[in-house]
Design a protein around this motif. Structure first.
Motif, short mmCIF file in Angstrom:
data_model
loop_
_atom_site.label_atom_id
_atom_site.label_comp_id
_atom_site.label_asym_id
_atom_site.label_seq_id
_atom_site.Cartn_x
_atom_site.Cartn_y
_atom_site.Cartn_z
N ALA A 297 -21.70 -90.83 88.29
CA ALA A 297 -21.88 -91.82 87.22
C ALA A 297 -20.75 -91.74 86.20
CB ALA A 297 -23.23 -91.61 86.54
N HIS A 298 -20.32 -90.52 85.89
CA HIS A 298 -19.24 -90.34 84.94
C HIS A 298 -17.93 -90.92 85.50
CE1 HIS A 298 -17.61 -87.45 81.64
NE2 HIS A 298 -16.94 -88.59 81.64
N LEU A 299 -17.65 -90.66 86.79
CA LEU A 299 -16.45 -91.23 87.42
C LEU A 299 -16.51 -92.75 87.43
CD1 LEU A 299 -15.94 -88.84 90.48
CD2 LEU A 299 -14.68 -88.85 88.32
N LYS A 300 -17.70 -93.31 87.74
CA LYS A 300 -17.86 -94.77 87.77
C LYS A 300 -17.71 -95.38 86.38
CE LYS A 300 -19.50 -97.37 90.54
NZ LYS A 300 -18.88 -98.45 91.32
N LYS A 301 -18.10 -94.65 85.35
CA LYS A 301 -17.95 -95.15 83.98
C LYS A 301 -16.46 -95.29 83.63
CE LYS A 301 -19.25 -93.99 79.24
NZ LYS A 301 -19.87 -92.98 78.39
N VAL A 302 -15.66 -94.33 84.09
CA VAL A 302 -14.22 -94.38 83.83
C VAL A 302 -13.54 -95.43 84.71
CG1 VAL A 302 -12.06 -93.06 83.89
CG2 VAL A 302 -14.17 -91.97 83.08
N ASN A 303 -13.96 -95.50 85.98
CA ASN A 303 -13.36 -96.44 86.93
C ASN A 303 -14.48 -97.19 87.65
OD1 ASN A 303 -11.99 -97.83 88.91
ND2 ASN A 303 -11.02 -96.03 89.83
N PRO A 304 -14.92 -98.33 87.13
CA PRO A 304 -16.02 -99.07 87.74
C PRO A 304 -15.68 -99.64 89.13
CG PRO A 304 -15.57 -99.87 85.52
CD PRO A 304 -14.48 -98.92 85.87
N GLY A 305 -14.41 -99.65 89.50
CA GLY A 305 -14.00 -100.20 90.78
C GLY A 305 -14.16 -99.25 91.96
N ILE A 306 -14.62 -98.05 91.72
CA ILE A 306 -14.78 -97.07 92.80
C ILE A 306 -15.91 -97.52 93.74
CG2 ILE A 306 -15.41 -94.69 93.38
CD1 ILE A 306 -14.25 -93.80 90.71
N GLN A 307 -15.61 -97.53 95.03
CA GLN A 307 -16.63 -97.82 96.04
C GLN A 307 -17.32 -96.51 96.43
OE1 GLN A 307 -17.27 -101.01 97.12
NE2 GLN A 307 -15.82 -101.52 95.50
N ILE A 308 -18.61 -96.58 96.72
CA ILE A 308 -19.37 -95.37 97.08
C ILE A 308 -20.01 -95.56 98.45
CG2 ILE A 308 -21.25 -93.83 96.45
CD1 ILE A 308 -20.83 -94.63 93.56
N GLN A 309 -19.79 -94.57 99.32
CA GLN A 309 -20.43 -94.56 100.64
C GLN A 309 -21.49 -93.47 100.67
OE1 GLN A 309 -17.36 -93.89 103.54
NE2 GLN A 309 -16.81 -96.04 103.65
N ASN A 310 -22.59 -93.75 101.34
CA ASN A 310 -23.68 -92.79 101.56
C ASN A 310 -24.36 -92.34 100.27
OD1 ASN A 310 -23.11 -92.79 104.36
ND2 ASN A 310 -21.52 -91.26 104.04
N PHE A 311 -24.42 -93.21 99.27
CA PHE A 311 -25.06 -92.85 98.00
C PHE A 311 -26.55 -92.57 98.21
CE2 PHE A 311 -26.99 -93.71 93.85
CZ PHE A 311 -26.27 -92.81 93.08
N ASN A 312 -27.17 -93.28 99.14
CA ASN A 312 -28.59 -93.06 99.41
C ASN A 312 -28.86 -91.64 99.90
OD1 ASN A 312 -27.25 -93.52 101.79
ND2 ASN A 312 -28.95 -94.61 102.75
N LEU A 313 -27.89 -91.03 100.55
CA LEU A 313 -28.02 -89.65 101.03
C LEU A 313 -28.22 -88.71 99.84
CD1 LEU A 313 -27.64 -87.51 103.36
CD2 LEU A 313 -25.25 -87.48 102.68
N ALA A 314 -27.39 -88.85 98.83
CA ALA A 314 -27.50 -87.99 97.64
C ALA A 314 -28.78 -88.29 96.88
CB ALA A 314 -26.30 -88.19 96.74
N ASP A 315 -29.10 -89.56 96.75
CA ASP A 315 -30.28 -89.95 95.98
C ASP A 315 -31.55 -89.36 96.61
OD1 ASP A 315 -31.36 -91.22 93.78
OD2 ASP A 315 -31.82 -93.02 94.92
N THR A 316 -31.68 -89.48 97.91
CA THR A 316 -32.90 -88.94 98.57
C THR A 316 -32.91 -87.43 98.58
OG1 THR A 316 -31.82 -89.17 100.72
CG2 THR A 316 -33.29 -90.94 100.04
N MET A 317 -31.78 -86.79 98.84
CA MET A 317 -31.73 -85.32 98.87
C MET A 317 -31.99 -84.72 97.50
SD MET A 317 -28.95 -83.53 101.28
CE MET A 317 -29.42 -81.92 100.71
N LEU A 318 -31.37 -85.29 96.49
CA LEU A 318 -31.47 -84.72 95.15
C LEU A 318 -32.82 -84.98 94.51
CD1 LEU A 318 -27.88 -85.49 93.94
CD2 LEU A 318 -28.78 -83.28 94.64
N ASN A 319 -33.46 -86.08 94.87
CA ASN A 319 -34.76 -86.39 94.30
C ASN A 319 -35.89 -85.61 94.96
OD1 ASN A 319 -33.87 -88.12 92.31
ND2 ASN A 319 -33.92 -89.90 93.67
N THR A 320 -35.67 -85.13 96.19
CA THR A 320 -36.71 -84.35 96.87
C THR A 320 -36.56 -82.86 96.59
OG1 THR A 320 -35.37 -84.21 98.89
CG2 THR A 320 -36.99 -86.01 98.73
N ALA A 321 -35.41 -82.46 96.06
CA ALA A 321 -35.17 -81.02 95.82
C ALA A 321 -35.90 -80.53 94.59
CB ALA A 321 -33.67 -80.76 95.66
#
Length: 135
Positions: A111-135
């Protein structure tokens, strides 16, 4: 802002090995081998565990041991998230470079990187979201 790095199982194993070897050296010869092993072990542990990421304005500073690398966040084009065992690694792709980091606070870091550079594309974000929310 500073983001700490994940300590992986290899680093934990190396910590145990270094402690055992330094202890053996101290037991066999505390004056010469013990002191030398303690100094060398401390140096190895410093390089192995000193890893963090600082974001200052539009620059990401990656510190690993004695090495410090600066990456212009505006040059980052793609973030790819990769699962390695139980950890999420963040691959940063930019102009002619690829950097892999492993921040503990992955979602906040992205989120911090995206705030500085909103043009960054993200791949596999759902992977982090599901892993981090279940941990």
């Amino acid at each position: 802002m500073r983001y700490k790095s994940i300590v992986n199982s290899f680093q934990k194993l190396m910590l145990i090995i270094i402690i055992v070897l330094v202890s053996i050296a101290f037991y066999l010869n505390p004056v010469t081998s013990g002191v030398a092993s303690l100094l060398l072990g401390s140096l190895l542990l410093f390089t192995l565990f000193r890893e963090y990421y600082d974001i200052e304005r539009n620059v990401l500073f990656i510190t690993k041991g004695f090495e410090r690398k600066a990456v212009n966040i505006r040059d980052i084009e793609l973030i790819n998230l990769v699962k390695v065992r139980d950890n999420i690694l963040v691959e940063l792709y930019g102009k002619e470079q690829k950097v892999v980091v492993k921040p503990k606070l992955t979602l906040e870091f992205i989120a911090h990187l995206k705030k500085v550079n909103p043009g960054i594309q993200i791949q596999n974000f759902n992977l982090a979201d599901t892993m981090l929310n279940t941990a």
